[in-house]
Design a protein around this motif. Structure first.
Motif, short mmCIF file in Angstrom:
data_model
loop_
_atom_site.label_atom_id
_atom_site.label_comp_id
_atom_site.label_asym_id
_atom_site.label_seq_id
_atom_site.Cartn_x
_atom_site.Cartn_y
_atom_site.Cartn_z
N ASN A 1 10.05 3.52 -7.46
CA ASN A 1 10.56 3.66 -6.13
C ASN A 1 9.63 3.66 -5.07
OD1 ASN A 1 13.16 4.01 -7.23
ND2 ASN A 1 12.73 6.08 -7.65
N ALA A 2 8.70 2.74 -4.97
CA ALA A 2 7.74 2.61 -3.77
C ALA A 2 8.35 1.76 -3.05
CB ALA A 2 6.64 2.10 -4.15
N ARG A 3 8.04 1.13 -1.49
CA ARG A 3 8.40 0.28 -0.74
C ARG A 3 8.22 -0.98 -1.25
NH1 ARG A 3 7.30 2.55 5.24
NH2 ARG A 3 8.58 4.38 4.79
N LYS A 4 6.93 -1.08 -1.88
CA LYS A 4 6.35 -2.29 -2.44
C LYS A 4 5.61 -2.19 -3.63
CE LYS A 4 2.43 -2.96 0.50
NZ LYS A 4 1.92 -3.90 1.36
N SER A 5 5.50 -3.11 -4.57
CA SER A 5 4.56 -2.93 -5.45
C SER A 5 2.83 -3.18 -5.03
CB SER A 5 4.72 -3.92 -6.71
OG SER A 5 6.17 -3.67 -7.24
N GLU A 6 2.16 -2.12 -5.42
CA GLU A 6 0.72 -2.55 -5.11
C GLU A 6 -0.21 -1.53 -6.12
OE1 GLU A 6 -0.44 -0.67 -1.17
OE2 GLU A 6 1.31 0.88 -1.52
N ARG B 1 1.78 1.21 -7.74
CA ARG B 1 3.10 1.77 -7.15
C ARG B 1 4.18 0.59 -7.55
NH1 ARG B 1 1.16 3.50 -1.07
NH2 ARG B 1 0.53 5.45 -1.60
N VAL B 2 5.30 0.95 -8.07
CA VAL B 2 6.27 -0.12 -8.37
C VAL B 2 7.40 0.05 -7.37
CG1 VAL B 2 7.65 -0.96 -10.46
CG2 VAL B 2 5.32 0.16 -10.75
N GLY B 3 7.77 -1.24 -6.81
CA GLY B 3 8.80 -1.37 -5.90
C GLY B 3 10.03 -1.69 -6.93
N ALA B 4 10.44 -0.70 -7.64
CA ALA B 4 11.74 -0.57 -8.49
C ALA B 4 12.09 0.61 -8.95
CB ALA B 4 11.54 -1.68 -9.46
N ALA C 1 11.76 -0.79 -13.46
CA ALA C 1 10.56 -0.84 -13.00
C ALA C 1 9.40 -1.17 -14.03
CB ALA C 1 10.24 0.88 -12.95
N GLU D 1 9.32 -5.01 -13.26
CA GLU D 1 8.60 -5.36 -12.07
C GLU D 1 7.02 -5.00 -12.12
OE1 GLU D 1 7.45 -5.90 -8.05
OE2 GLU D 1 9.54 -6.37 -8.86
#
Length: 84
Positions: free
Chosen positions: A10-15, A32-35, A42, A45
């Motif tokens: 649930n992050a804004r973007k994957s990083e 961080r996973v953006g899904a 997730a 992603e």
């Protein structure tokens, strides 16, 4: 090679956030996973992100363990070095 990942969904973007020592799993990379963690979104992603970040195709990244856990083990074929 096998890679242990601590997924933060649930992050804004994957990083890629970096390496850390986890008391439950040992040395892991926090990503961080953006899904959302629903219906495998997730995981899909995260798999795509790892493939792109490591420069391999998605078919070379397999989830071995941790389908419903935040700590996951991936097997990555064709990758010899990991970024810091």
């Amino acid at each position: 090679m096998q890679l242990k990942v601590l997924a933060v969904p649930n992050a804004r973007k994957s990083e890629w956030l970096g390496w850390e020592d986890d008391p439950r799993a040992g040395r892991v990379v926090r990503i961080r996973v953006g899904a959302p963690p629903l219906e495998g979104k997730a995981n899909a992603e995260l798999r795509a992100f790892l493939a792109k970040h490591l420069g391999v195709s998605k078919s070379r990244v397999r989830l071995l363990k941790g389908d419903t856990s935040r700590i996951k083990t991936f097997e990555i074929d064709g990758c010899d070095e990991l970024p810091d």
